[in-house]
Motif scaffolding. Structure first.
Motif, mmCIF file in Angstrom:
data_model
loop_
_atom_site.group_PDB
_atom_site.id
_atom_site.type_symbol
_atom_site.label_atom_id
_atom_site.label_comp_id
_atom_site.label_asym_id
_atom_site.label_seq_id
_atom_site.Cartn_x
_atom_site.Cartn_y
_atom_site.Cartn_z
ATOM 1 N N PHE A 201 0.573 -1.267 0.104
ATOM 2 C CA PHE A 201 0.144 0.118 -0.175
ATOM 3 C C PHE A 201 0.711 1.261 0.047
ATOM 4 N N THR A 202 2.009 1.052 0.628
ATOM 5 C CA THR A 202 2.949 2.363 0.542
ATOM 6 C C THR A 202 3.386 2.686 -0.856
ATOM 7 N N ASN A 203 3.532 1.634 -1.623
ATOM 8 C CA ASN A 203 3.937 1.791 -3.075
ATOM 9 C C ASN A 203 2.631 2.487 -3.899
ATOM 10 N N ILE A 204 1.578 1.898 -3.421
ATOM 11 C CA ILE A 204 0.455 2.344 -4.254
ATOM 12 C C ILE A 204 -0.123 3.913 -3.693
ATOM 13 N N LEU A 205 0.469 4.043 -2.520
ATOM 14 C CA LEU A 205 -0.066 5.557 -2.298
ATOM 15 C C LEU A 205 0.813 6.502 -2.765
ATOM 16 N N THR A 206 2.160 6.109 -2.844
ATOM 17 C CA THR A 206 3.147 7.005 -3.338
ATOM 18 C C THR A 206 2.716 7.421 -5.035
ATOM 19 N N ALA A 207 2.130 6.175 -5.615
ATOM 20 C CA ALA A 207 1.664 6.293 -7.116
ATOM 21 C C ALA A 207 0.505 7.188 -6.987
ATOM 22 N N HIS A 208 -0.317 6.989 -6.110
ATOM 23 C CA HIS A 208 -1.975 7.740 -6.221
ATOM 24 C C HIS A 208 -2.084 8.431 -4.894
ATOM 25 N N PRO A 209 -1.421 9.545 -4.574
ATOM 26 C CA PRO A 209 -1.643 10.095 -3.357
ATOM 27 C C PRO A 209 -2.941 10.620 -3.049
ATOM 28 N N ASP A 210 -3.689 10.708 -3.868
ATOM 29 C CA ASP A 210 -5.310 11.116 -3.726
ATOM 30 C C ASP A 210 -6.244 9.975 -3.357
ATOM 31 N N ILE A 211 -5.847 8.732 -3.075
ATOM 32 C CA ILE A 211 -6.774 7.810 -2.671
ATOM 33 C C ILE A 211 -7.730 8.247 -1.771
ATOM 34 N N LYS A 212 -8.925 7.800 -1.820
ATOM 35 C CA LYS A 212 -9.822 8.234 -0.704
ATOM 36 C C LYS A 212 -10.503 6.781 0.002
ATOM 37 N N GLY A 213 -10.061 5.545 -0.218
ATOM 38 C CA GLY A 213 -10.567 4.498 0.412
ATOM 39 C C GLY A 213 -9.800 3.349 -0.173
ATOM 40 N N VAL A 214 -9.827 2.376 0.837
ATOM 41 C CA VAL A 214 -9.134 0.870 0.697
ATOM 42 C C VAL A 214 -9.916 -0.077 1.313
ATOM 43 N N MET A 215 -10.060 -1.389 0.681
ATOM 44 C CA MET A 215 -10.576 -2.339 0.957
ATOM 45 C C MET A 215 -9.584 -3.601 1.262
ATOM 46 N N ALA A 216 -9.531 -3.934 2.558
ATOM 47 C CA ALA A 216 -8.528 -4.880 2.882
ATOM 48 C C ALA A 216 -9.167 -6.233 2.828
ATOM 49 N N ALA A 217 -8.639 -7.308 2.257
ATOM 50 C CA ALA A 217 -9.398 -8.547 2.477
ATOM 51 C C ALA A 217 -9.205 -9.176 3.830
ATOM 52 N N ASN A 218 -8.495 -8.794 4.639
ATOM 53 C CA ASN A 218 -8.566 -9.223 6.092
ATOM 54 C C ASN A 218 -8.007 -8.090 6.966
ATOM 55 N N ASP A 219 -8.050 -8.346 8.286
ATOM 56 C CA ASP A 219 -7.962 -7.293 9.108
ATOM 57 C C ASP A 219 -6.274 -7.089 9.210
ATOM 58 N N SER A 220 -5.557 -8.370 9.232
ATOM 59 C CA SER A 220 -4.228 -7.998 9.378
ATOM 60 C C SER A 220 -3.591 -7.393 8.519
ATOM 61 N N MET A 221 -3.993 -7.352 7.369
ATOM 62 C CA MET A 221 -3.425 -6.466 6.164
ATOM 63 C C MET A 221 -4.143 -5.050 6.383
ATOM 64 N N ALA A 222 -5.316 -4.733 6.984
ATOM 65 C CA ALA A 222 -5.714 -3.361 7.453
ATOM 66 C C ALA A 222 -4.852 -2.840 8.179
ATOM 67 N N VAL A 223 -4.283 -3.514 9.196
ATOM 68 C CA VAL A 223 -3.491 -2.926 10.238
ATOM 69 C C VAL A 223 -2.229 -2.377 9.494
ATOM 70 N N GLY A 224 -1.713 -3.140 8.415
ATOM 71 C CA GLY A 224 -0.518 -2.631 7.886
ATOM 72 C C GLY A 224 -0.689 -1.444 6.875
ATOM 73 N N ILE A 225 -2.105 -1.578 6.523
ATOM 74 C CA ILE A 225 -2.444 -0.194 5.668
ATOM 75 C C ILE A 225 -2.709 1.016 6.486
ATOM 76 N N VAL A 226 -3.053 0.934 7.812
ATOM 77 C CA VAL A 226 -3.357 1.976 8.483
ATOM 78 C C VAL A 226 -1.913 2.526 8.928
ATOM 79 N N LYS A 227 -0.936 1.574 9.309
ATOM 80 C CA LYS A 227 0.534 1.917 9.659
ATOM 81 C C LYS A 227 0.976 3.177 8.398
ATOM 82 N N ALA A 228 0.843 2.491 7.141
ATOM 83 C CA ALA A 228 1.281 3.268 5.780
ATOM 84 C C ALA A 228 0.519 4.529 5.764
ATOM 85 N N ILE A 229 -0.785 4.468 6.286
ATOM 86 C CA ILE A 229 -1.315 5.782 6.042
ATOM 87 C C ILE A 229 -0.934 6.857 7.119
ATOM 88 N N ASP A 230 -0.666 6.254 8.255
ATOM 89 C CA ASP A 230 -0.130 7.110 9.402
ATOM 90 C C ASP A 230 1.129 7.723 9.225
#
Length: 304
Positions: A201-230
């Motif tokens: 997600f860090t790589n995707i966010l770099t390419a698309h900084p204007d992302i508004k939403g993310v769907m994670a297929a499990n919560d373990s991945m959601a935790v990693g995504i939140v860390k990237a957003i922070d």
């Protein structure tokens, strides 16, 4: 190497255990809270009933399918009476399941459905006890769609594309993307892992900084995504939804760092399967078909 739950084999003294059915529980990664909770609940259920033995094992990580194959084959050699299997790969686990059945062992498929075509080819007719993953993922996707606008950029972080639940959850998310006319800019697999999701997600966010939403297929991945957003200084600015309702995401939902998750009541899934298996063994009537388990959306309002 198969990683065993600390109290995996809860055998009673031989004289007491001779007539007790022996149940094997083979799960996915025990680094995932979802399966830790499943194992703990199954152990508690064994202690409460006291009329069966339980050996519960899991893999080191989500990609270690070979260890899961070895675990099922080992339980087959040990002549378990029942094997409850949450497959890491819907196709790869069909062959060891078939060997167990051929050896006269009852096999119950939970959580992730084995591949229908592979089962048909192997001549398997197994009961599946688990949720409608597509339905659950759409609940999460709809929650996201309702707070975003048509055209807003979103991302899907997928699970294992080789697992049926990974494919079904992506499909459910895509149903919501289409319904709410969201702009899907990326869909990538992080193989259910927290660190992998953070990097992807860090790589995707770099390419698309204007992302508004993310769907994670499990919560373990959601935790990693939140860390990237922070880390990107965008805390609370990107809506995140997940799947599993593990304890780690509840404070994130309460604080607004996540919008929602989906509870599939996985902790009880193995215990319920064991109960059904023991009843079927006693009655002589085999389990068949899909025993559908519930799913429910969890938001901050549900955690007050």
């Amino acid at each position: 190497m198969v990683v065993a739950v600390a109290t995996a084999l809860l055998a009673l003294p031989p004289a007491m255990a001779q007539d007790k059915p022996r149940v094997g529980l083979v799960m996915k990664s025990l680094s995932n809270e979802f399966f830790k909770n499943m194992a703990d609940t199954a152990q508690a259920y064994r202690a409460k009933r006291g009329d069966f033995e339980l050996k519960a094992v899991g893999m080191k990580d989500e990609t270690d399918v070979d260890s899961q194959v070895v675990a099922v084959e080992s339980m087959t050699i040990q002549k378990m009476n029942i094997i409850v299997l949450a497959p890491a790969d819907s196709r790869a686990m069909v062959a060891p399941a078939a060997k167990a059945l051929k050896a006269g062992i009852m096999v119950i498929n939970i959580d992730v459905a084995l591949d229908e075509a592979a089962k048909k080819k192997a001549g398997l007719d197994l009961a599946f006890i688990g949720p409608d993953n597509r339905e659950g993922a759409k609940l999460a996707g709809d929650a996201l769609g309702k707070v975003l606008k048509p055209g807003d950029k979103v991302v899907i972080i997928e699970g294992n594309p080789g697992a049926d639940n990974g494919r079904q959850r992506k499909a459910g998310f895509m149903d919501s993307v289409k319904q709410y006319q969201l702009n899907l800019v990326a869909s990538r697999s992080a193989m259910w892992g927290t660190d992998e999701a953070n990097q992807v997600f860090t790589n995707i966010l770099t390419a698309h900084p204007d992302i508004k939403g993310v769907m994670a297929a499990n919560d373990s991945m959601a935790v990693g995504i939140v860390k990237a957003i922070d880390a990107a200084g965008k805390s609370g600015k990107i809506k995140v939804v997940g799947f599993d309702n593990i304890p780690a995401v509840r404070p994130l939902i309460k604080s607004g760092k996540m919008l929602a998750t989906v509870d599939q009541f996985g902790a009880e899934m193995a215990a319920n399967a064991i109960d059904l298996g023991l009843k079927a063994r006693k009655s002589g009537v085999p389990l068949k078909g899909w025993v559908k388990t519930p799913v429910a959306l969890v938001t901050a309002a549900d955690l007050k």
